[in-house]
Design a protein around this motif. Structure first.
Motif, PDB file in Angstrom:
ATOM      1  N   GLY A  78      22.646  65.733  62.744  1.00  0.00           N
ATOM      2  CA  GLY A  78      21.825  65.299  61.617  1.00  0.00           C
ATOM      3  C   GLY A  78      22.328  65.853  60.298  1.00  0.00           C
ATOM      4  N   ARG A  79      22.790  67.098  60.305  1.00  0.00           N
ATOM      5  CA  ARG A  79      23.333  67.698  59.078  1.00  0.00           C
ATOM      6  C   ARG A  79      24.626  66.989  58.670  1.00  0.00           C
ATOM      7  NH1 ARG A  79      23.392  72.677  60.701  1.00  0.00           N
ATOM      8  NH2 ARG A  79      21.244  73.070  60.063  1.00  0.00           N
ATOM      9  N   SER A  80      25.443  66.611  59.637  1.00  0.00           N
ATOM     10  CA  SER A  80      26.678  65.882  59.325  1.00  0.00           C
ATOM     11  C   SER A  80      26.368  64.537  58.690  1.00  0.00           C
ATOM     12  CB  SER A  80      27.518  65.692  60.590  1.00  0.00           C
ATOM     13  OG  SER A  80      27.946  66.932  61.117  1.00  0.00           O
ATOM     14  N   PHE A  81      25.385  63.832  59.233  1.00  0.00           N
ATOM     15  CA  PHE A  81      25.007  62.540  58.657  1.00  0.00           C
ATOM     16  C   PHE A  81      24.367  62.718  57.285  1.00  0.00           C
ATOM     17  CE2 PHE A  81      25.400  60.726  62.962  1.00  0.00           C
ATOM     18  CZ  PHE A  81      26.077  59.559  62.636  1.00  0.00           C
ATOM     19  N   LYS A  82      23.683  63.828  57.087  1.00  0.00           N
ATOM     20  CA  LYS A  82      23.114  64.108  55.766  1.00  0.00           C
ATOM     21  C   LYS A  82      24.215  64.264  54.729  1.00  0.00           C
ATOM     22  CE  LYS A  82      19.943  67.278  53.395  1.00  0.00           C
ATOM     23  NZ  LYS A  82      19.098  68.503  53.548  1.00  0.00           N
ATOM     24  N   VAL A  83      25.283  64.969  55.096  1.00  0.00           N
ATOM     25  CA  VAL A  83      26.435  65.101  54.192  1.00  0.00           C
ATOM     26  C   VAL A  83      27.022  63.729  53.884  1.00  0.00           C
ATOM     27  CG1 VAL A  83      28.785  65.981  54.000  1.00  0.00           C
ATOM     28  CG2 VAL A  83      26.982  67.446  54.923  1.00  0.00           C
ATOM     29  N   VAL A  84      27.133  62.880  54.896  1.00  0.00           N
ATOM     30  CA  VAL A  84      27.696  61.542  54.704  1.00  0.00           C
ATOM     31  C   VAL A  84      26.809  60.702  53.798  1.00  0.00           C
ATOM     32  CG1 VAL A  84      28.240  59.374  55.871  1.00  0.00           C
ATOM     33  CG2 VAL A  84      28.962  61.544  56.875  1.00  0.00           C
ATOM     34  N   ILE A  85      25.504  60.728  54.041  1.00  0.00           N
ATOM     35  CA  ILE A  85      24.569  59.892  53.283  1.00  0.00           C
ATOM     36  C   ILE A  85      24.573  60.254  51.801  1.00  0.00           C
ATOM     37  CG2 ILE A  85      22.112  59.389  52.970  1.00  0.00           C
ATOM     38  CD1 ILE A  85      21.817  59.605  56.010  1.00  0.00           C
ATOM     39  N   ILE A  86      24.753  61.532  51.498  1.00  0.00           N
ATOM     40  CA  ILE A  86      24.790  61.947  50.088  1.00  0.00           C
ATOM     41  C   ILE A  86      26.173  61.715  49.488  1.00  0.00           C
ATOM     42  CG2 ILE A  86      24.465  63.865  48.487  1.00  0.00           C
ATOM     43  CD1 ILE A  86      22.553  65.113  50.489  1.00  0.00           C
ATOM     44  N   THR A  87      27.215  61.989  50.260  1.00  0.00           N
ATOM     45  CA  THR A  87      28.572  61.949  49.727  1.00  0.00           C
ATOM     46  C   THR A  87      29.061  60.532  49.461  1.00  0.00           C
ATOM     47  OG1 THR A  87      29.137  64.004  50.879  1.00  0.00           O
ATOM     48  CG2 THR A  87      30.960  62.616  50.152  1.00  0.00           C
ATOM     49  N   ILE A 166      24.024  72.246  50.943  1.00  0.00           N
ATOM     50  CA  ILE A 166      24.523  70.921  51.306  1.00  0.00           C
ATOM     51  C   ILE A 166      24.835  70.104  50.060  1.00  0.00           C
ATOM     52  CG2 ILE A 166      23.891  68.726  52.374  1.00  0.00           C
ATOM     53  CD1 ILE A 166      24.683  70.821  54.374  1.00  0.00           C
ATOM     54  N   PHE A 167      24.002  70.258  49.015  1.00  0.00           N
ATOM     55  CA  PHE A 167      24.259  69.526  47.776  1.00  0.00           C
ATOM     56  C   PHE A 167      25.617  69.903  47.200  1.00  0.00           C
ATOM     57  CE2 PHE A 167      24.206  69.863  43.110  1.00  0.00           C
ATOM     58  CZ  PHE A 167      24.140  68.515  42.792  1.00  0.00           C
ATOM     59  N   TRP A 168      25.917  71.198  47.140  1.00  0.00           N
ATOM     60  CA  TRP A 168      27.188  71.624  46.576  1.00  0.00           C
ATOM     61  C   TRP A 168      28.349  71.240  47.479  1.00  0.00           C
ATOM     62  CZ3 TRP A 168      27.527  72.296  41.737  1.00  0.00           C
ATOM     63  CH2 TRP A 168      26.480  72.850  41.001  1.00  0.00           C
ATOM     64  N   VAL A 169      28.123  71.226  48.767  1.00  0.00           N
ATOM     65  CA  VAL A 169      29.169  70.751  49.684  1.00  0.00           C
ATOM     66  C   VAL A 169      29.523  69.299  49.387  1.00  0.00           C
ATOM     67  CG1 VAL A 169      29.606  70.106  52.095  1.00  0.00           C
ATOM     68  CG2 VAL A 169      28.719  72.377  51.552  1.00  0.00           C
ATOM     69  N   VAL A 171      29.098  67.731  46.543  1.00  0.00           N
ATOM     70  CA  VAL A 171      29.754  67.657  45.230  1.00  0.00           C
ATOM     71  C   VAL A 171      31.239  67.989  45.357  1.00  0.00           C
ATOM     72  CG1 VAL A 171      29.900  68.749  42.964  1.00  0.00           C
ATOM     73  CG2 VAL A 171      27.674  68.137  43.896  1.00  0.00           C
ATOM     74  N   VAL A 172      31.546  69.058  46.079  1.00  0.00           N
ATOM     75  CA  VAL A 172      32.949  69.460  46.234  1.00  0.00           C
ATOM     76  C   VAL A 172      33.709  68.435  47.069  1.00  0.00           C
ATOM     77  CG1 VAL A 172      34.492  71.259  47.077  1.00  0.00           C
ATOM     78  CG2 VAL A 172      32.329  71.874  45.985  1.00  0.00           C
ATOM     79  N   GLN A 173      33.076  67.887  48.102  1.00  0.00           N
ATOM     80  CA  GLN A 173      33.723  66.855  48.911  1.00  0.00           C
ATOM     81  C   GLN A 173      34.018  65.613  48.072  1.00  0.00           C
ATOM     82  OE1 GLN A 173      35.027  67.002  51.733  1.00  0.00           O
ATOM     83  NE2 GLN A 173      35.166  64.937  52.581  1.00  0.00           N
ATOM     84  N   THR A 174      33.080  65.251  47.195  1.00  0.00           N
ATOM     85  CA  THR A 174      33.307  64.114  46.300  1.00  0.00           C
ATOM     86  C   THR A 174      34.471  64.397  45.362  1.00  0.00           C
ATOM     87  OG1 THR A 174      30.966  63.490  46.390  1.00  0.00           O
ATOM     88  CG2 THR A 174      32.263  62.647  44.538  1.00  0.00           C
ATOM     89  N   TRP A 175      34.496  65.589  44.794  1.00  0.00           N
ATOM     90  CA  TRP A 175      35.591  65.975  43.898  1.00  0.00           C
ATOM     91  C   TRP A 175      36.933  65.940  44.641  1.00  0.00           C
ATOM     92  CZ3 TRP A 175      37.325  67.303  39.147  1.00  0.00           C
ATOM     93  CH2 TRP A 175      38.445  68.109  39.054  1.00  0.00           C
ATOM     94  N   THR A 176      36.933  66.387  45.885  1.00  0.00           N
ATOM     95  CA  THR A 176      38.174  66.458  46.654  1.00  0.00           C
ATOM     96  C   THR A 176      38.680  65.081  47.060  1.00  0.00           C
ATOM     97  OG1 THR A 176      37.475  68.609  47.517  1.00  0.00           O
ATOM     98  CG2 THR A 176      39.239  67.495  48.705  1.00  0.00           C
ATOM     99  N   VAL A 240      36.194  72.243  53.439  1.00  0.00           N
ATOM    100  CA  VAL A 240      35.368  72.508  52.262  1.00  0.00           C
ATOM    101  C   VAL A 240      34.204  73.430  52.614  1.00  0.00           C
ATOM    102  CG1 VAL A 240      33.781  71.456  50.610  1.00  0.00           C
ATOM    103  CG2 VAL A 240      36.023  70.429  51.006  1.00  0.00           C
ATOM    104  N   ILE A 241      33.534  73.141  53.713  1.00  0.00           N
ATOM    105  CA  ILE A 241      32.399  73.978  54.123  1.00  0.00           C
ATOM    106  C   ILE A 241      32.872  75.383  54.479  1.00  0.00           C
ATOM    107  CG2 ILE A 241      30.632  74.283  55.894  1.00  0.00           C
ATOM    108  CD1 ILE A 241      30.271  71.320  56.011  1.00  0.00           C
ATOM    109  N   TRP A 242      33.988  75.452  55.164  1.00  0.00           N
ATOM    110  CA  TRP A 242      34.482  76.755  55.615  1.00  0.00           C
ATOM    111  C   TRP A 242      34.779  77.688  54.443  1.00  0.00           C
ATOM    112  CZ3 TRP A 242      34.659  78.854  60.352  1.00  0.00           C
ATOM    113  CH2 TRP A 242      35.432  79.989  60.537  1.00  0.00           C
ATOM    114  N   THR A 243      35.393  77.140  53.408  1.00  0.00           N
ATOM    115  CA  THR A 243      35.798  77.977  52.278  1.00  0.00           C
ATOM    116  C   THR A 243      34.704  78.138  51.230  1.00  0.00           C
ATOM    117  OG1 THR A 243      36.801  76.013  51.264  1.00  0.00           O
ATOM    118  CG2 THR A 243      38.243  77.439  52.523  1.00  0.00           C
TER     119      THR A 243
END
Length: 308
Positions: A78-87, A166-169, A171-176, A240-243
């Motif tokens: 569910g957390r993975s899909f949450k990242v996808v839905i926002i990103t 998760i929000f900042w994750v 944002v960084v994923q979008t930037w990357t 991204v999450i790891w770092t």
């Protein structure tokens, strides 16, 4: 006579050249892609555990059943899909806006294009550490910038609150990752004939109408390709999450608020050493990615091709 003629054609110089060129490629693909995939599936049907000093035994599909019955698996899914839905929406919006800008003619466009694609050229680990420095609560550049503008009265610890991680994750994923869909959409924009926009202007359409009724429908195939690739990238996010959020360090505890499927897989294989269970999880992630990818292709890409 006919059989000899066919044999001669098969072993002609052109055929031999093709075989000589393709054979090493096929061999390398089989060696580095298909064999590991088959071996991973075989491992997923065993109880292979590096902590147990005895040969692994076949357990059939028990590892898959165990994962599907595990509450933690569904939590990280569910957390993975949450990242996808926002990103994905954020990434597509940024990519579309930049692609529209880069499609225009203006001085220095080549330089702007190069700078736009720079974040994509950097590894995700580098972007994660870079944003970790920007968001640092003590000496971060974001705090300094906002403080100088008078928007904050004291430095903020942006990565301290679990609900903000998760929000900042995203944002960084979008930037990357935004540069890749930008390239796809820019290529799609350049393939749209300008005559369509000229005809629309003659009929009284404004720029917004041109984007709505010409640009977006004709870009659906490009959006389909970009969505499939970026869904997989966001769904299988790790670096991204790891770092960024201290996903874990050697011997340290993982951040439970940002643990996604790939980090859960890392934990199973490299920390718990439950290789069989981790192999099963990797195949579940693969099947989920394929299923969603097929849906995107069938709905978005095919619709765009039909309308075009």
């Amino acid at each position: 006579m006919g059989a000899k003629h066919v044999t001669r054609r098969i072993f002609s110089s052109d055929s031999r050249y093709v075989i000589v060129v393709l054979a090493p490629i096929v061999l390398l693909i089989a060696l580095f892609i298909y064999y590991p995939a088959v071996d991973t599936f075989r491992t997923s049907t065993t109880n292979y555990n590096l902590r147990v000093r005895r040969p692994p035994k076949s357990v059939g599909l028990n590892n898959y059943v165990k994962l599907l019955e595990d509450d933690e698996f569904w939590e990280v899914t569910g957390r993975s899909f949450k990242v996808v839905i926002i990103t994905l929406p954020l990434e597509m919006l940024v990519a579309f806006g930049i692609a529209m800008l880069l499609n225009q003619r203006f001085p220095g466009r080549a330089i702007v294009r190069t700078l736009t694609f720079l974040p994509w050229m950097l590894p995700g680990v580098v972007n994660g550490f870079l944003w970790g420095w920007l968001l640092n609560g003590e000496y971060g550049a974001l705090n300094g910038f906002l403080y100088q503008l008078g928007l904050i009265s004291e430095y903020q610890y942006w990565l301290r609150e679990p609900e903000h991680l998760i929000f900042w994750v995203t944002v960084v994923q979008t930037w990357t990752r935004y540069a890749f869909p930008t390239i796809i959409l820019l290529a799609g924009l350049q393939s749209i004939p300008h005559d369509l926009y000229d005809a629309a202007k003659v009929d009284g359409a404004n720029a917004l109408s041109g984007v709505r009724f010409i640009t977006l429908p004709l870009l659906l195939p490009s959006f389909g390709i970009a969505l499939v690739v970026e869904f997989i990238a966001a769904f299988q996010i790790f670096d991204v999450i790891w770092t960024l959020t201290a996903g874990g360090s050697a011997g340290g505890a993982m951040n439970p608020f940002t643990k996604t499927l790939m980090l859960y897989n890392y934990e199973l294989v490299f920390r718990d050493l439950r290789v069989g269970l981790g192999a099963a999880l990797s195949y579940i992630i693969l099947l989920m990615s394929l299923a969603v990818g097929v849906i995107f292709v069938m709905r978005v890409y095919n619709q765009g091709v039909q309308e075009a």
